[in-house]
Structures are given as structure tokens and as C-alpha cells.
Design an enzyme around this catalytic site. Structure first.
Site, PDB file in Angstrom:
ATOM      1  N   ASP A  68       9.821  -4.947   8.163  1.00 13.70           N
ATOM      2  CA  ASP A  68       8.821  -4.418   8.652  1.00 13.70           C
ATOM      3  C   ASP A  68       8.923  -3.870  10.008  1.00 13.70           C
ATOM      4  O   ASP A  68       8.223  -4.260  10.935  1.00 13.70           O
ATOM      5  CB  ASP A  68       7.296  -4.935   8.538  1.00 13.70           C
ATOM      6  CG  ASP A  68       6.682  -3.986   7.219  1.00 13.70           C
ATOM      7  OD1 ASP A  68       7.297  -3.139   6.646  1.00 13.70           O
ATOM      8  OD2 ASP A  68       5.458  -4.306   7.156  1.00 13.70           O
ATOM      9  N   LYS A 115       9.738   2.700   0.194  1.00 18.28           N
ATOM     10  CA  LYS A 115       8.740   2.543   1.200  1.00 18.28           C
ATOM     11  C   LYS A 115       8.307   4.178   1.272  1.00 18.28           C
ATOM     12  O   LYS A 115       9.074   4.797   1.782  1.00 18.28           O
ATOM     13  CB  LYS A 115       9.200   1.855   2.519  1.00 18.28           C
ATOM     14  CG  LYS A 115       8.173   1.591   3.492  1.00 18.28           C
ATOM     15  CD  LYS A 115       8.580   0.740   4.501  1.00 18.28           C
ATOM     16  CE  LYS A 115       7.594   0.871   5.536  1.00 18.28           C
ATOM     17  NZ  LYS A 115       7.893  -0.302   6.635  1.00 18.28           N
ATOM     18  N   ASP A 139      -2.695   6.888   2.717  1.00 22.96           N
ATOM     19  CA  ASP A 139      -2.115   7.884   1.763  1.00 22.96           C
ATOM     20  C   ASP A 139      -0.947   7.638   0.976  1.00 22.96           C
ATOM     21  O   ASP A 139      -0.364   8.285   0.262  1.00 22.96           O
ATOM     22  CB  ASP A 139      -1.695   9.278   2.598  1.00 22.96           C
ATOM     23  CG  ASP A 139      -0.749   8.838   3.812  1.00 22.96           C
ATOM     24  OD1 ASP A 139      -0.415   7.894   3.693  1.00 22.96           O
ATOM     25  OD2 ASP A 139      -0.731   9.727   4.592  1.00 22.96           O
ATOM     26  N   ASP A 186       1.877 -11.422   6.819  1.00 18.97           N
ATOM     27  CA  ASP A 186       2.260 -10.726   5.934  1.00 18.97           C
ATOM     28  C   ASP A 186       3.695  -9.902   6.312  1.00 18.97           C
ATOM     29  O   ASP A 186       4.237  -9.448   5.389  1.00 18.97           O
ATOM     30  CB  ASP A 186       1.115  -9.499   5.465  1.00 18.97           C
ATOM     31  CG  ASP A 186       0.770  -8.822   6.560  1.00 18.97           C
ATOM     32  OD1 ASP A 186      -0.216  -9.315   7.432  1.00 18.97           O
ATOM     33  OD2 ASP A 186       0.814  -7.499   6.626  1.00 18.97           O
ATOM     34  N   ASN A 187       4.012  -9.975   7.483  1.00 21.33           N
ATOM     35  CA  ASN A 187       5.174  -9.614   7.976  1.00 21.33           C
ATOM     36  C   ASN A 187       6.069 -10.684   8.076  1.00 21.33           C
ATOM     37  O   ASN A 187       7.290 -10.384   8.521  1.00 21.33           O
ATOM     38  CB  ASN A 187       5.020  -8.578   9.123  1.00 21.33           C
ATOM     39  CG  ASN A 187       4.287  -7.371   8.764  1.00 21.33           C
ATOM     40  OD1 ASN A 187       4.246  -6.974   7.583  1.00 21.33           O
ATOM     41  ND2 ASN A 187       3.668  -6.880   9.669  1.00 21.33           N
ATOM     42  N   GLY A 232       0.657  -1.274   0.028  1.00 20.56           N
ATOM     43  CA  GLY A 232       0.065   0.139  -0.104  1.00 20.56           C
ATOM     44  C   GLY A 232       0.649   1.191   0.057  1.00 20.56           C
ATOM     45  O   GLY A 232       0.275   2.277  -0.302  1.00 20.56           O
ATOM     46  N   ARG A 233       2.052   1.010   0.311  1.00 15.93           N
ATOM     47  CA  ARG A 233       3.044   2.279   0.418  1.00 15.93           C
ATOM     48  C   ARG A 233       4.496   1.869  -0.008  1.00 15.93           C
ATOM     49  O   ARG A 233       5.418   2.660   0.434  1.00 15.93           O
ATOM     50  CB  ARG A 233       2.894   3.017   1.628  1.00 15.93           C
ATOM     51  CG  ARG A 233       3.257   2.392   2.857  1.00 15.93           C
ATOM     52  CD  ARG A 233       3.453   3.316   4.256  1.00 15.93           C
ATOM     53  NE  ARG A 233       3.623   2.660   5.313  1.00 15.93           N
ATOM     54  CZ  ARG A 233       4.073   3.202   6.451  1.00 15.93           C
ATOM     55  NH1 ARG A 233       4.275   4.523   6.466  1.00 15.93           N
ATOM     56  NH2 ARG A 233       4.202   2.560   7.664  1.00 15.93           N
TER      57      ARG A 233
HETATM   58  P1  AMP Z   1       1.930  -3.049   7.969  1.00 13.87           P
HETATM   59  O1  AMP Z   1       1.455  -2.855   9.131  1.00 13.87           O
HETATM   60  O2  AMP Z   1       2.936  -1.783   7.923  1.00 13.87           O
HETATM   61  O3  AMP Z   1       2.640  -4.363   7.886  1.00 13.87           O
HETATM   62  O4  AMP Z   1       1.123  -2.702   6.826  1.00 13.87           O
HETATM   63  C1  AMP Z   1      -0.003  -3.503   6.526  1.00 13.87           C
HETATM   64  C2  AMP Z   1      -0.766  -3.014   5.434  1.00 13.87           C
HETATM   65  O5  AMP Z   1      -1.314  -1.859   5.195  1.00 13.87           O
HETATM   66  C3  AMP Z   1       0.167  -3.307   4.241  1.00 13.87           C
HETATM   67  O6  AMP Z   1      -0.720  -3.741   3.203  1.00 13.87           O
HETATM   68  C4  AMP Z   1       0.659  -1.730   3.921  1.00 13.87           C
HETATM   69  O7  AMP Z   1       0.851  -1.668   2.791  1.00 13.87           O
HETATM   70  C5  AMP Z   1      -0.598  -0.899   4.476  1.00 13.87           C
HETATM   71  N1  AMP Z   1      -0.163   0.375   4.669  1.00 13.87           N
HETATM   72  C6  AMP Z   1       0.332   0.812   5.795  1.00 13.87           C
HETATM   73  N2  AMP Z   1       0.419   1.921   5.979  1.00 13.87           N
HETATM   74  C7  AMP Z   1      -0.064   2.521   4.625  1.00 13.87           C
HETATM   75  C8  AMP Z   1      -0.207   3.789   4.211  1.00 13.87           C
HETATM   76  N3  AMP Z   1       0.277   5.124   4.788  1.00 13.87           N
HETATM   77  N4  AMP Z   1      -0.778   4.095   2.833  1.00 13.87           N
HETATM   78  C9  AMP Z   1      -1.253   2.900   2.457  1.00 13.87           C
HETATM   79  N5  AMP Z   1      -1.220   1.767   2.605  1.00 13.87           N
HETATM   80  C10 AMP Z   1      -0.548   1.555   4.045  1.00 13.87           C
HETATM   81 MG    MG Z   2       3.921  -5.085   6.339  1.00 12.10          MG
END
Ligand code: AMP
Ligand code: MG
Length: 464
Positions: free
Chosen positions: A249, A101, A113, A239-240, A81-82
Site C-alpha cells: 500500500d 487496484k 469511486d 489494515d496496511n 474498496g478499490r
Molecule cells: P488505504 O488508505 O489506501 O489503505 O485505504 C483505506 C480504505 O479506503 C481501504 O478500505 C480502501 O479500499 C478504501 N479506499 C481508498 N480509496 C478508495 C476509493 N477511491 N474508492 C473506494 N475505496 C477506497
Molecule cells: Mg490499505
């Protein structure tokens, strides 16, 4: 050499990724560049300018990967997502994903965002740097680039992009995605991952069972290494979890100060699912989900899938053997076994809640710390017991870090940057963490744990 890409992921089915374009940035500024990593990747730092590192000048079309995952136990379809993979860089026969990232939205962003704050990317930079130097398999950080945007989270901050390097970003959750959304691709995808990460399994009769077993073993090695240094990942969602046993992550992660198996610092982990002491059972649970995602590979013979499940049944035995072997090294015990004394020591740690890192240094060199916990009769007793069979100093010095990235020191360094745009504290900390096993008396302030009050109130956040 400059970056050059050979991106094999694009040869896979297009449902597994999307082609993406980084957000426009006016004045990208390189805050940090990891020179050791440049060397490791065979890159000339002169060839890496802010336009390339922020995705403004592209060598080829970047991709965002699709994946799924169990987030705090609930299955969700996700994706980068980012994050955007600029390409796969090959050096000395090794393949690396070069990923940005915080470079803007992708088809998987949902309501996010696509951005990241500068403090969270500096934080990921220093954690991955410390983990690498602690000898733990990890994603690496090549650079932090500040953008001209501002990003609103708990406070408004400048945005930043982290350039992250990994053997690949393939995770348990990528398999979960393929099994549920593109199941006809599962065999080809698994073969791709075996080729990329476990090529020696290619000619094996039971390559999928062996693949599972090797992923399990590399993940066990990773988590046992976390336990060695007191690391709490904080979001062990499937997913991590890297398929290659690389820690990645660095969101709401921390290093533990005072020993507490229930320690958890994440604002969202109210029930302690990912607490320090729960990392072993959660790893097993995650491997169970990974095993399920491979099930369709065994359609011809359910018996063969039973064999894979039998591998998972060995989890406890393999984990405990690795854990005790690691603990023996921390305690300088050269012989095998000796689990009773390790357990007695852990009982003392639980009871005393002494600082995890400093306790091993004090065991090795009494008088290192002026802390009443080490003058107690109980500590003297356990040290006496250990001195009969362990406390081999050479072994302990290699296993027990002098320095970890303590949460309060990181916060001080980040605040100094946010308030004064001054990175000097941050760089001092990086300097200490360059050689975390080497004693530097002049820097002993870096060995001090925070006040218990700081620790009990300290909170970390996701998606920062
Ligand atoms: P994470 O908790 O960092 O492993 O993220 C979980 C999911 O949320 C993943 O698919 C990330 O890409 C998405 N994600 C986290 N922060 C953002 C952001 N600011 N914008 C878009 N996607 C996000
Ligand atoms: Mg992640």
C-alpha cells in the site's frame, strides 16, 4: 505458462469476502509491464493482454476481501474498496494473489469511486519496484493499465489499474475483522493463514503463540529494512500491515532525504504519528492490536495468552538488536556491540541533517559529494572514530544504496507523463532503480537530494 488460478480464499467463510466484477473499460492500454516479474511468476508476457490485465476477460469470479483496521488509532470496519483479487496463481510451489487496484467499486467502497489515478498507480509501481531491488520484502507490481475514464482528485487525471502481486493480502486488520465480525471463524481462519504462510508451525504445541511471534519478527525485519534505506511508509494503519512482512500500500510514502526522525510528508498525518522515527513504536502498537485479535484462540487458558503477551514484551529487545546490527552493517563495523559509536553517529546525523543516503557513500568513499556538511570538523571526527573499527567497504556497498527513488525525481517523471504523455523520464528512473547498489557515475544526477525548500513543502496524499 499463462495465468491460472486456484483460489483457496474462496473456501473460507463467505463473510470474509465478496464476489465482485471489475468495471467495464473501453480501451484499456498497458503502460508498463514488469517483465522480470512475469518471469518470476512463470508467465509468458505474450499471454498477458490488456483485456486480462484490466479484468475485462475473467478466468474466474474475482473477490474483494473484508477487513478492519485502526486508522490513525481509530477502529473501523473496512474491506477492499478499490481492489479485487482476480485469483491465486501458483508457481514453483509459491502462491500469489493477483490483485487489481482501481478496477471499480465493491461492497466495501463506501462513498469512494473505486478508482485510482494514473499518477498514483505509476507511483506505486516505481516504489514497489525500487523496494524489491533494494532487497526489501514488498508487494510487486505486474502492470499499470490506463483506462478510458477520468478520475477526479486534486486534479483530474486518466484512471488506471495496477496489477499487484503479493504472497497474500492478509493483514493484521483481517484478523481484527474476523475477531470482531466473524469470531466463530477465527480458529479456522488462523489455521488457514498458518498453512499458507507459516506451515512449519503446524505441528507445534503452541502454534498460535509461535505464529504471533513469527509475524512480529517478520514485521520487525520489514521495518528495520525501511530504516536502512530511509523509507517512510506514511500510513501504518493496522489494515496496511501484512501478515507476512511484505511492505504494501504505497500511498503517501516517501524516502527521506535530509535526516530527520520527525520527517512525515503525508497531508493527513498532522501529528507525525507515522513519522520516520515513530515507525518502531507504531509497529509495537499495531502488534498489540493484532495480539488482541487473537485472544479468543486462548479461551481455554488465559495463561497461554500471557505467553503470547510475553512475546510482545520482547519486542524492544528484538527490534533494537536488529536495528543495531543493520546500522553496524551500514557503517561497515564487523564486530558486535559498538552501540556507543552508532549512537554518536546518529547524534551527528540528527544535528547535521545531512542527506541520509549520501552520507554512507561519503563515509565509504570520501569526496563523493561536494557538500559543505562533509567538510565540517564534526564529520571528520566521526569518520575518524569509525575508521578504527568500521568502514569496511565491501560490507557498506552491499547495505547502502547508491540510488533511492527521490521524491522530486518521481514528481518530475510523473508530471512529464501527465503533461506530455511521455514515460521516458519515468523509464530512466526505473532503469537506475533496477540496480540501486551499483554506481553509475553518468547518472549521478539521480543521487542529488532536492533543495531543502522542496523537501519542506513536499506533501503526499491518501486515496489518490
Ligand atoms: P488505504 O488508505 O489506501 O489503505 O485505504 C483505506 C480504505 O479506503 C481501504 O478500505 C480502501 O479500499 C478504501 N479506499 C481508498 N480509496 C478508495 C476509493 N477511491 N474508492 C473506494 N475505496 C477506497
Ligand atoms: Mg490499505
Amino acid at each position: 505458462m499463462s495465468l491460472s488460478f486456484d483460489t483457496t480464499y474462496k473456501d473460507l467463510d463467505s463473510n470474509l469476502y465478496s464476489r465482485v466484477t471489475p468495471e467495464d473499460i473501453n480501451n484499456p492500454e498497458i503502460l508498463l509491464l514488469n517483465e522480470d516479474l512475469c518471469d518470476g511468476l512463470g508467465l509468458n508476457k505474450e499471454d498477458l493482454n490488456s483485456q486480462i490485465l484490466s479484468g475485462q476477460k475473467l478466468l474466474e469470479e474475482p473477490i474483494a476481501q473484508a477487513y478492519a483496521g485502526h486508522q490513525f488509532g481509530s477502529y473501523t470496519v473496512l474491506g477492499d474498496g478499490r481492489a479485487m483479487i482476480l485469483g491465486e496463481h501458483v508457481h514453483d510451489g509459491n502462491r500469489y494473489d493477483i490483485q487489481l487496484k482501481g478496477s471499480g467499486r465493491t461492497p466495501y467502497s463506501g462513498r469512494g469511486d473505486g478508482n485510482a489515478t494514473v499518477s498514483s498507480m505509476l507511483r506505486e509501481y516505481i516504489y514497489s519496484y525500487a523496494m524489491q531491488n533494494l532487497g526489501i520484502k514488498t508487494s510487486r507490481s505486474l502492470a499499470v493499465i490506463e483506462t478510458d475514464g477520468s478520475v477526479q482528485r486534486r486534479r483530474t487525471e486518466p484512471g488506471a489499474i495496477l496489477v499487484r502481486v503479493m504472497r497474500s493480502h492478509i493483514r493484521y486488520g483481517t484478523f481484527q475483522y474476523v475477531a470482531s465480525q466473524a469470531s466463530e471463524e477465527l480458529e479456522e481462519f488462523t489455521d488457514y493463514v498458518i498453512d499458507r504462510h507459516y506451515p512449519h508451525l503446524n505441528n507445534k504445541d503452541k502454534k498460535y503463540t509461535d505464529f504471533f511471534d513469527e509475524v512480529m519478527r517478520s514485521s520487525i525485519n520489514m521495518v528495520v529494512d525501511w530504516m536502512r534505506v530511509g523509507f517512510i511508509h506514511g500510513v501504518m494503519n493496522t489494515d496496511n500491515m501484512s501478515i507476512d512482512g511484505e511492505t504494501f500500500d504505497y500511498g503517501p510514502c516517501t524516502f527521506m532525504n535530509y535526516y530527520d526522525e520527525d520527517a512525515v510528508f503525508s497531508s493527513v498525518d498532522k501529528r507525525g504519528r507515522y513519522s520516520f522515527g515513530n515507525q518502531k513504536p507504531i509497529l509495537k502498537w499495531n502488534l498489540g492490536r493484532f495480539a488482541e485479535s487473537l485472544k479468543q484462540l486462548f479461551q481455554e487458558s488465559s495463561h497461554a495468552f500471557d505467553e503470547l503477551e510475553a512475546k510482545l514484551d520482547n519486542f524492544e529487545e528484538i527490534f533494537d538488536a536488529k536495528y543495531y546490527s543493520m546500522m553496524r552493517k551500514k557503517l561497515g563495523i564487523k564486530s558486535d556491540g559498538e552501540e556507543a559509536i552508532v549512537d554518536a553517529f546518529l547524534d551527528w546525523l540528527r544535528e547535521s541533517r545531512a542527506d541520509y543516503t549520501n552520507t554512507f557513500i561519503e563515509l565509504e568513499t570520501p569526496g563523493s559529494f561536494d557538500d559543505p556538511v562533509y567538510s565540517s570538523e564534526d564529520f571528520k571526527h566521526i569518520r575518524n572514530e569509525l575508521s578504527g573499527i568500521g568502514l569496511d567497504r565491501k560490507m557498506m556497498k552491499k547495505t547502502n544504496p547508491r540510488y533511492i527513488p527521490r521524491n522530486y525525481l518521481i514528481e518530475e517523471a510523473l508530471n512529464e507523463y501527465l503533461e506530455k504523455e511521455n514515460l521516458s523520464k519515468f523509464k530512466d528512473l526505473l532503469n537506475v532503480l533496477k540496480n540501486p547498489y551499483e554506481s553509475k557515475d553518468a547518472n549521478s544526477q539521480f543521487q542529488q537530494p532536492p533543495s531543502e525548500k522542496f523537501d519542506s513543502e513536499y506533501t503526499t496524499y491518501c486515496n489518490t
